[in-house]
Scaffold this motif. Structure first.
Motif, PDB file in Angstrom:
ATOM      1  N   LEU A  14       0.828  -1.209   0.000  1.00 37.07           N
ATOM      2  CA  LEU A  14       0.000   0.000   0.000  1.00 37.07           C
ATOM      3  C   LEU A  14       0.864   1.261   0.000  1.00 37.07           C
ATOM      4  CD1 LEU A  14      -2.940  -0.874   2.403  1.00 37.07           C
ATOM      5  CD2 LEU A  14      -3.142  -0.090   0.047  1.00 37.07           C
ATOM      6  N   GLU A  15       1.912   1.266   0.794  1.00 44.71           N
ATOM      7  CA  GLU A  15       2.820   2.415   0.836  1.00 44.71           C
ATOM      8  C   GLU A  15       3.423   2.685  -0.533  1.00 44.71           C
ATOM      9  OE1 GLU A  15       6.173   2.901   3.628  1.00 44.71           O
ATOM     10  OE2 GLU A  15       4.828   1.954   5.075  1.00 44.71           O
ATOM     11  N   THR A  16       3.856   1.628  -1.192  1.00 48.07           N
ATOM     12  CA  THR A  16       4.459   1.761  -2.514  1.00 48.07           C
ATOM     13  C   THR A  16       3.446   2.297  -3.521  1.00 48.07           C
ATOM     14  OG1 THR A  16       5.915  -0.106  -2.031  1.00 48.07           O
ATOM     15  CG2 THR A  16       5.661   0.503  -4.343  1.00 48.07           C
ATOM     16  N   LEU A  17       2.242   1.744  -3.506  1.00 45.48           N
ATOM     17  CA  LEU A  17       1.211   2.189  -4.437  1.00 45.48           C
ATOM     18  C   LEU A  17       0.809   3.640  -4.178  1.00 45.48           C
ATOM     19  CD1 LEU A  17      -1.087  -0.970  -4.610  1.00 45.48           C
ATOM     20  CD2 LEU A  17       0.422  -0.105  -6.394  1.00 45.48           C
ATOM     21  N   ARG A  18       0.708   4.011  -2.916  1.00 43.02           N
ATOM     22  CA  ARG A  18       0.345   5.397  -2.585  1.00 43.02           C
ATOM     23  C   ARG A  18       1.430   6.374  -3.035  1.00 43.02           C
ATOM     24  NH1 ARG A  18      -1.837   3.526   3.097  1.00 43.02           N
ATOM     25  NH2 ARG A  18      -4.013   3.209   2.564  1.00 43.02           N
ATOM     26  N   ALA A  19       2.691   5.986  -2.879  1.00 44.93           N
ATOM     27  CA  ALA A  19       3.795   6.848  -3.322  1.00 44.93           C
ATOM     28  C   ALA A  19       3.764   7.014  -4.843  1.00 44.93           C
ATOM     29  CB  ALA A  19       5.129   6.268  -2.878  1.00 44.93           C
ATOM     30  N   THR A  20       3.511   5.938  -5.549  1.00 37.59           N
ATOM     31  CA  THR A  20       3.412   5.996  -7.005  1.00 37.59           C
ATOM     32  C   THR A  20       2.223   6.861  -7.418  1.00 37.59           C
ATOM     33  OG1 THR A  20       4.358   3.774  -7.135  1.00 37.59           O
ATOM     34  CG2 THR A  20       3.267   4.602  -9.107  1.00 37.59           C
ATOM     35  N   HIS A  21       1.111   6.720  -6.715  1.00 38.08           N
ATOM     36  CA  HIS A  21      -0.086   7.513  -6.990  1.00 38.08           C
ATOM     37  C   HIS A  21       0.206   9.004  -6.799  1.00 38.08           C
ATOM     38  CE1 HIS A  21      -4.183   9.094  -6.220  1.00 38.08           C
ATOM     39  NE2 HIS A  21      -4.546   8.167  -7.085  1.00 38.08           N
ATOM     40  N   ARG A  22       0.901   9.353  -5.717  1.00 41.40           N
ATOM     41  CA  ARG A  22       1.262  10.756  -5.466  1.00 41.40           C
ATOM     42  C   ARG A  22       2.190  11.290  -6.557  1.00 41.40           C
ATOM     43  NH1 ARG A  22       1.498   8.979  -0.197  1.00 41.40           N
ATOM     44  NH2 ARG A  22       3.737   8.653  -0.324  1.00 41.40           N
ATOM     45  N   ALA A  23       3.148  10.467  -6.977  1.00 41.62           N
ATOM     46  CA  ALA A  23       4.083  10.883  -8.023  1.00 41.62           C
ATOM     47  C   ALA A  23       3.346  11.138  -9.337  1.00 41.62           C
ATOM     48  CB  ALA A  23       5.169   9.828  -8.215  1.00 41.62           C
ATOM     49  N   LEU A  24       2.395  10.275  -9.659  1.00 46.65           N
ATOM     50  CA  LEU A  24       1.601  10.478 -10.867  1.00 46.65           C
ATOM     51  C   LEU A  24       0.770  11.752 -10.766  1.00 46.65           C
ATOM     52  CD1 LEU A  24       0.319   6.909 -11.785  1.00 46.65           C
ATOM     53  CD2 LEU A  24       1.735   8.387 -13.189  1.00 46.65           C
ATOM     54  N   ASP A  25       0.207  11.982  -9.600  1.00 43.74           N
ATOM     55  CA  ASP A  25      -0.592  13.184  -9.384  1.00 43.74           C
ATOM     56  C   ASP A  25       0.255  14.436  -9.597  1.00 43.74           C
ATOM     57  OD1 ASP A  25      -3.040  14.423  -8.766  1.00 43.74           O
ATOM     58  OD2 ASP A  25      -2.444  14.675  -6.670  1.00 43.74           O
ATOM     59  N   GLU A  26       1.469  14.424  -9.074  1.00 39.04           N
ATOM     60  CA  GLU A  26       2.376  15.557  -9.249  1.00 39.04           C
ATOM     61  C   GLU A  26       2.748  15.745 -10.719  1.00 39.04           C
ATOM     62  OE1 GLU A  26       5.662  14.838  -6.631  1.00 39.04           O
ATOM     63  OE2 GLU A  26       4.414  15.011  -4.833  1.00 39.04           O
ATOM     64  N   ILE A  28       0.992  14.808 -13.348  1.00 38.17           N
ATOM     65  CA  ILE A  28      -0.193  15.289 -14.053  1.00 38.17           C
ATOM     66  C   ILE A  28      -0.365  16.791 -13.830  1.00 38.17           C
ATOM     67  CG2 ILE A  28      -2.729  15.189 -14.078  1.00 38.17           C
ATOM     68  CD1 ILE A  28      -2.401  12.126 -13.543  1.00 38.17           C
ATOM     69  N   ALA A  29      -0.197  17.238 -12.599  1.00 38.44           N
ATOM     70  CA  ALA A  29      -0.314  18.661 -12.291  1.00 38.44           C
ATOM     71  C   ALA A  29       0.765  19.463 -13.017  1.00 38.44           C
ATOM     72  CB  ALA A  29      -0.214  18.878 -10.789  1.00 38.44           C
ATOM     73  N   GLN A  30       1.949  18.911 -13.078  1.00 37.70           N
ATOM     74  CA  GLN A  30       3.055  19.574 -13.758  1.00 37.70           C
ATOM     75  C   GLN A  30       2.756  19.721 -15.250  1.00 37.70           C
ATOM     76  OE1 GLN A  30       6.668  17.238 -13.993  1.00 37.70           O
ATOM     77  NE2 GLN A  30       7.940  19.068 -13.754  1.00 37.70           N
ATOM     78  N   LEU A  31       2.277  18.655 -15.872  1.00 37.96           N
ATOM     79  CA  LEU A  31       1.951  18.706 -17.298  1.00 37.96           C
ATOM     80  C   LEU A  31       0.809  19.675 -17.572  1.00 37.96           C
ATOM     81  CD1 LEU A  31       2.211  14.953 -18.388  1.00 37.96           C
ATOM     82  CD2 LEU A  31       3.678  16.850 -19.109  1.00 37.96           C
ATOM     83  N   ALA A  32      -0.199  19.670 -16.708  1.00 35.47           N
ATOM     84  CA  ALA A  32      -1.343  20.559 -16.889  1.00 35.47           C
ATOM     85  C   ALA A  32      -0.921  22.016 -16.737  1.00 35.47           C
ATOM     86  CB  ALA A  32      -2.435  20.205 -15.894  1.00 35.47           C
ATOM     87  N   LEU A  40      -2.494  13.062 -25.014  1.00 36.97           N
ATOM     88  CA  LEU A  40      -2.505  11.607 -24.962  1.00 36.97           C
ATOM     89  C   LEU A  40      -1.717  11.106 -23.751  1.00 36.97           C
ATOM     90  CD1 LEU A  40      -3.432   9.003 -26.275  1.00 36.97           C
ATOM     91  CD2 LEU A  40      -1.393   9.074 -27.710  1.00 36.97           C
ATOM     92  N   GLU A  41      -0.565  11.712 -23.516  1.00 31.76           N
ATOM     93  CA  GLU A  41       0.229  11.327 -22.348  1.00 31.76           C
ATOM     94  C   GLU A  41      -0.533  11.644 -21.063  1.00 31.76           C
ATOM     95  OE1 GLU A  41       4.530  12.119 -20.167  1.00 31.76           O
ATOM     96  OE2 GLU A  41       4.000  13.296 -21.927  1.00 31.76           O
ATOM     97  N   LEU A  42      -1.162  12.803 -21.018  1.00 32.02           N
ATOM     98  CA  LEU A  42      -1.940  13.201 -19.853  1.00 32.02           C
ATOM     99  C   LEU A  42      -3.077  12.217 -19.597  1.00 32.02           C
ATOM    100  CD1 LEU A  42      -2.053  15.471 -17.747  1.00 32.02           C
ATOM    101  CD2 LEU A  42      -3.612  16.676 -19.274  1.00 32.02           C
ATOM    102  N   GLN A  43      -3.748  11.805 -20.639  1.00 29.79           N
ATOM    103  CA  GLN A  43      -4.842  10.843 -20.518  1.00 29.79           C
ATOM    104  C   GLN A  43      -4.332   9.490 -20.020  1.00 29.79           C
ATOM    105  OE1 GLN A  43      -6.849  10.133 -24.221  1.00 29.79           O
ATOM    106  NE2 GLN A  43      -8.580   9.117 -23.265  1.00 29.79           N
ATOM    107  N   ARG A  44      -3.199   9.056 -20.517  1.00 32.03           N
ATOM    108  CA  ARG A  44      -2.614   7.783 -20.078  1.00 32.03           C
ATOM    109  C   ARG A  44      -2.224   7.826 -18.605  1.00 32.03           C
ATOM    110  NH1 ARG A  44       1.152   6.844 -25.338  1.00 32.03           N
ATOM    111  NH2 ARG A  44      -0.454   5.930 -26.671  1.00 32.03           N
ATOM    112  N   LEU A  45      -1.634   8.947 -18.180  1.00 31.64           N
ATOM    113  CA  LEU A  45      -1.244   9.093 -16.782  1.00 31.64           C
ATOM    114  C   LEU A  45      -2.460   9.076 -15.863  1.00 31.64           C
ATOM    115  CD1 LEU A  45       1.566  11.797 -17.058  1.00 31.64           C
ATOM    116  CD2 LEU A  45       1.852   9.368 -16.547  1.00 31.64           C
TER     117      LEU A  45
END
Length: 69
Positions: A14-26, A28-32, A40-45
């Protein structure tokens, strides 16, 4: 029967998945914020982030013991 090793394994996952989820969120925010991002990359992320959220929810529910009524 001792559930501690299993719970520790689930907690670690769970810790690993949550860290990956946070990294993806960051990411996505950076790309936006860039404005000129690859849609397309944004949609995939976003799709990958949603899949991670589903796995997190599944593991969290696995931590709850079954109650026999």
């Amino acid at each position: 029967m001792d559930d501690r090793p299993v719970r520790t394994e689930i907690d670690t996952r769970l810790e690993t998945l949550r860290a990956t989820h946070r990294a993806l969120d960051e990411r996505i925010a950076q790309l936006a914020a860039q404005g000129s991002c690859d849609e397309l990359e944004l949609q995939r992320l976003k799709k990958r982030k949603l899949a991670l959220k589903d796995r997190i929810m599944h593991l969290e529910s696995a931590r709850i013991p079954d109650i026999i009524a």
